[in-house]
Design a protein around this motif. Sequence first.
Motif, PDB file in Angstrom:
ATOM      1  N   PRO A 212     -28.984 -38.271  -7.820  1.00  0.00           N
ATOM      2  CA  PRO A 212     -28.427 -37.925  -9.135  1.00  0.00           C
ATOM      3  C   PRO A 212     -29.175 -36.805  -9.851  1.00  0.00           C
ATOM      4  O   PRO A 212     -28.656 -36.246 -10.823  1.00  0.00           O
ATOM      5  N   ALA A 213     -30.389 -36.482  -9.403  1.00  0.00           N
ATOM      6  CA  ALA A 213     -31.160 -35.391 -10.011  1.00  0.00           C
ATOM      7  C   ALA A 213     -31.659 -34.473  -8.897  1.00  0.00           C
ATOM      8  O   ALA A 213     -32.104 -34.944  -7.848  1.00  0.00           O
ATOM      9  N   GLY A 237     -24.652 -33.239 -11.492  1.00  0.00           N
ATOM     10  CA  GLY A 237     -24.666 -33.538 -12.914  1.00  0.00           C
ATOM     11  C   GLY A 237     -25.960 -33.204 -13.601  1.00  0.00           C
ATOM     12  O   GLY A 237     -25.981 -32.855 -14.785  1.00  0.00           O
ATOM     13  N   ASN A 238     -27.085 -33.315 -12.864  1.00  0.00           N
ATOM     14  CA  ASN A 238     -28.401 -33.048 -13.445  1.00  0.00           C
ATOM     15  C   ASN A 238     -29.248 -32.279 -12.440  1.00  0.00           C
ATOM     16  O   ASN A 238     -29.569 -32.802 -11.366  1.00  0.00           O
ATOM     17  N   SER A 239     -29.552 -31.050 -12.775  1.00  0.00           N
ATOM     18  CA  SER A 239     -30.366 -30.233 -11.874  1.00  0.00           C
ATOM     19  C   SER A 239     -31.192 -29.253 -12.687  1.00  0.00           C
ATOM     20  O   SER A 239     -30.936 -29.019 -13.864  1.00  0.00           O
ATOM     21  N   CYS A 240     -32.186 -28.697 -12.019  1.00  0.00           N
ATOM     22  CA  CYS A 240     -33.056 -27.709 -12.654  1.00  0.00           C
ATOM     23  C   CYS A 240     -33.533 -26.749 -11.577  1.00  0.00           C
ATOM     24  O   CYS A 240     -33.953 -27.184 -10.495  1.00  0.00           O
ATOM     25  N   VAL A 241     -33.452 -25.447 -11.855  1.00  0.00           N
ATOM     26  CA  VAL A 241     -33.956 -24.449 -10.919  1.00  0.00           C
ATOM     27  C   VAL A 241     -34.909 -23.527 -11.670  1.00  0.00           C
ATOM     28  O   VAL A 241     -34.637 -23.109 -12.795  1.00  0.00           O
ATOM     29  N   ILE A 242     -36.046 -23.241 -11.037  1.00  0.00           N
ATOM     30  CA  ILE A 242     -37.052 -22.371 -11.632  1.00  0.00           C
ATOM     31  C   ILE A 242     -37.484 -21.317 -10.616  1.00  0.00           C
ATOM     32  O   ILE A 242     -37.229 -21.442  -9.413  1.00  0.00           O
ATOM     33  N   LYS A 243     -38.127 -20.274 -11.115  1.00  0.00           N
ATOM     34  CA  LYS A 243     -38.850 -19.365 -10.233  1.00  0.00           C
ATOM     35  C   LYS A 243     -40.194 -20.040  -9.970  1.00  0.00           C
ATOM     36  O   LYS A 243     -41.093 -20.004 -10.788  1.00  0.00           O
ATOM     37  N   GLY A 244     -40.291 -20.683  -8.830  1.00  0.00           N
ATOM     38  CA  GLY A 244     -41.481 -21.463  -8.531  1.00  0.00           C
ATOM     39  C   GLY A 244     -42.573 -20.623  -7.912  1.00  0.00           C
ATOM     40  O   GLY A 244     -42.315 -19.567  -7.322  1.00  0.00           O
ATOM     41  N   LYS A 260     -33.428 -23.140 -15.554  1.00  0.00           N
ATOM     42  CA  LYS A 260     -31.969 -23.157 -15.644  1.00  0.00           C
ATOM     43  C   LYS A 260     -31.506 -24.558 -15.270  1.00  0.00           C
ATOM     44  O   LYS A 260     -31.715 -25.013 -14.139  1.00  0.00           O
ATOM     45  N   GLN A 261     -30.873 -25.240 -16.206  1.00  0.00           N
ATOM     46  CA  GLN A 261     -30.604 -26.667 -16.044  1.00  0.00           C
ATOM     47  C   GLN A 261     -29.122 -26.993 -16.064  1.00  0.00           C
ATOM     48  O   GLN A 261     -28.299 -26.216 -16.564  1.00  0.00           O
TER      49      GLN A 261
END
Length: 343
Positions: A212-213, A237-244, A260-261
């Motif tokens: 779910p995440a 439904g629930n995600s997050c992307v970053i420049k890691g 970015k969520q």
Amino acid sequence: MKNRYLAAEHPFAPYVRILGKGKTSSRSLTLEEARAAMAMILAGEVEPVQLGAFLMLLRVKEESPAELAGFVLAARDRIAAERAAALAAAGITTPVCPDLDWSSYAGKRKHYPWFLLAVKLLVAHGVRVFMHGASGHTLNRLYTEAVLPRLGLRHCAGWADADHSLRDSGFAYLPLSRVSPVLGDIIQLRNVLGLRSPVHTLARLLNPLDAPAVLQAIFHPAYRESHQQAASLIGYGNSCVIKGEGGEIERNPDGLCLAKQIVDGELREETWPALFPQRHEAEEAFDPEVLLAVWRGEQTHDYGEMAVIGTLALALRVLQRAASQDDALALASTWWQGRDRHI
């Protein structure tokens, strides 16, 4: 190579043509076209020369969110069927669903994989984490697979093994070669083609157990938005992307972090401030024992400890375990300070 298609066009040829017809006539694939094209690739219905052309045309153009979503949906369809068959053969009728999907494909070059200590803390506090990744496709990197055993995190051999590990320990890592053998082979073409292919991008979006995440990281900032939009098209439904840091899911404490969520289906973004006023030097060499020493409290590492806390805070936000950045950082710090230091 003998041409077997002198009298009729190969069924995959239209997808290559769409991408490569020239500056004015070429275009991106629609989501359904991308899904159909990837389904053919995964079924082994594409000639090697077509696959190479297809991958590099996409690489030059850069994948659209719709293309990424179509590729991932096709891969998820095939993965779901293969996993169901493997679990049924093992007598597993009620598989475990993880709380968080964590992809790890980049490898580290400048800093230790501190994010793995954040994963250990999540698991210690009852968060089931499924991790998938690949190693060896890019030279001179420290990959997750090489570090997991030293941290007591399970590298699994297949779907049944991963299910047992999630059930017993709350963590499982499965390499892409086991998640999707075809994609696993393609990602290893990095040193043959001299470039990364779209598989390096789409693999991060797979979420093969439908957690779910979803946490993702990219290296090039422009991919943040395309990942966010693709995740929305897929239906996460629930995600997050970053420049890691290095392209892994790890917050660099030395700089701003734009996340970015997707929160309950709604696209959002938030910026996390730097945790240090100065930049830290890259590591000269890697010794996995340093990670163990920092975890056990035998050694301090300012950069590393804040990378763990910052990354953990991001995870707590996507899991909706904290209402704000401050709350997430406070909880992450409490978990770090109160960790069981035994490995």
